[in-house]
Design a protein around this motif. Structure first.
Motif, PDB file in Angstrom:
ATOM      1  N   LEU A  92       0.827  -1.209   0.000  1.00 49.28           N
ATOM      2  CA  LEU A  92       0.000   0.000   0.000  1.00 49.28           C
ATOM      3  C   LEU A  92       0.862   1.260   0.000  1.00 49.28           C
ATOM      4  O   LEU A  92       0.628   2.188  -0.776  1.00 49.28           O
ATOM      5  CB  LEU A  92      -0.946   0.004   1.200  1.00 49.28           C
ATOM      6  CG  LEU A  92      -2.095  -0.993   1.159  1.00 49.28           C
ATOM      7  CD1 LEU A  92      -2.771  -1.089   2.523  1.00 49.28           C
ATOM      8  CD2 LEU A  92      -3.108  -0.607   0.086  1.00 49.28           C
ATOM      9  N   ALA A  93       1.865   1.287   0.859  1.00 46.72           N
ATOM     10  CA  ALA A  93       2.735   2.466   0.958  1.00 46.72           C
ATOM     11  C   ALA A  93       3.457   2.720  -0.363  1.00 46.72           C
ATOM     12  O   ALA A  93       3.531   3.855  -0.836  1.00 46.72           O
ATOM     13  CB  ALA A  93       3.734   2.279   2.102  1.00 46.72           C
ATOM     14  N   GLU A  94       3.955   1.648  -0.971  1.00 52.33           N
ATOM     15  CA  GLU A  94       4.698   1.790  -2.222  1.00 52.33           C
ATOM     16  C   GLU A  94       3.768   2.262  -3.349  1.00 52.33           C
ATOM     17  O   GLU A  94       4.078   3.208  -4.077  1.00 52.33           O
ATOM     18  CB  GLU A  94       5.340   0.456  -2.591  1.00 52.33           C
ATOM     19  CG  GLU A  94       6.225   0.540  -3.824  1.00 52.33           C
ATOM     20  CD  GLU A  94       6.885  -0.793  -4.144  1.00 52.33           C
ATOM     21  OE1 GLU A  94       6.932  -1.143  -5.331  1.00 52.33           O
ATOM     22  OE2 GLU A  94       7.337  -1.472  -3.199  1.00 52.33           O
ATOM     23  N   LYS A  95       2.617   1.612  -3.494  1.00 54.42           N
ATOM     24  CA  LYS A  95       1.700   1.954  -4.592  1.00 54.42           C
ATOM     25  C   LYS A  95       1.115   3.356  -4.433  1.00 54.42           C
ATOM     26  O   LYS A  95       0.808   4.008  -5.418  1.00 54.42           O
ATOM     27  CB  LYS A  95       0.584   0.918  -4.687  1.00 54.42           C
ATOM     28  CG  LYS A  95       1.086  -0.421  -5.204  1.00 54.42           C
ATOM     29  CD  LYS A  95      -0.009  -1.459  -5.221  1.00 54.42           C
ATOM     30  CE  LYS A  95       0.538  -2.797  -5.678  1.00 54.42           C
ATOM     31  NZ  LYS A  95      -0.461  -3.861  -5.563  1.00 54.42           N
ATOM     32  N   LEU A  96       0.956   3.816  -3.196  1.00 54.15           N
ATOM     33  CA  LEU A  96       0.384   5.138  -2.957  1.00 54.15           C
ATOM     34  C   LEU A  96       1.460   6.202  -2.754  1.00 54.15           C
ATOM     35  O   LEU A  96       1.147   7.356  -2.476  1.00 54.15           O
ATOM     36  CB  LEU A  96      -0.560   5.097  -1.748  1.00 54.15           C
ATOM     37  CG  LEU A  96      -1.775   4.180  -1.929  1.00 54.15           C
ATOM     38  CD1 LEU A  96      -2.590   4.118  -0.652  1.00 54.15           C
ATOM     39  CD2 LEU A  96      -2.628   4.628  -3.099  1.00 54.15           C
TER      40      LEU A  96
END
Length: 128
Positions: A92-96
């Protein structure tokens, strides 16, 4: 010694002020009740007016976040979890393109509102 250093690091907490899309965002996480009380006193007006939101998660982390940032990142997290039912914190952190601690805080608010659940630490699932 090491114990003293660990205690000092835990007392410092995490604070970030950054750009999130079009809006400036403010995010803070702390691990002690004393720090949480101090934050509540410092930001009581913003909290009362709804410009900021505060929450204590089950792991005893206290989160304070700008309402606009929470709305923006919260909708992005929900959108991601609707598409891919299970996501971990790192994904989630990477994609966002957002820090893990901010996503962890946003997910704490989404769990509290019953929109997602945390199957195991750091693994989130959308609740239809």
């Amino acid at each position: 010694g090491i114990a003293k250093q660990a205690k000092e690091q835990a007392m410092q907490g995490t604070s970030r002020q950054f750009q999130a899309g079009k809006n400036s965002g403010f995010f803070l996480s702390v691990r002690t009740e004393q720090q949480a009380r101090e934050l509540n006193e410092k930001y009581w007006k913003e909290l009362k007016e709804g410009r900021m939101k505060g929450l204590k998660d089950f792991d005893n982390t206290y989160y304070l976040i700008d309402s606009g940032l929470l709305a923006e990142k919260g909708s992005q997290v929900l959108e991601m979890l609707e598409k891919n039912k299970n996501q971990n914190l790192e994904e989630l952190a990477e994609k966002l393109n957002t820090g893990k601690e901010v996503i962890r805080g946003v997910c704490a608010f989404l769990k509290e509102s019953g929109e997602i659940m945390e199957k195991k630490k750091g693994n989130y699932t959308f609740i239809p």
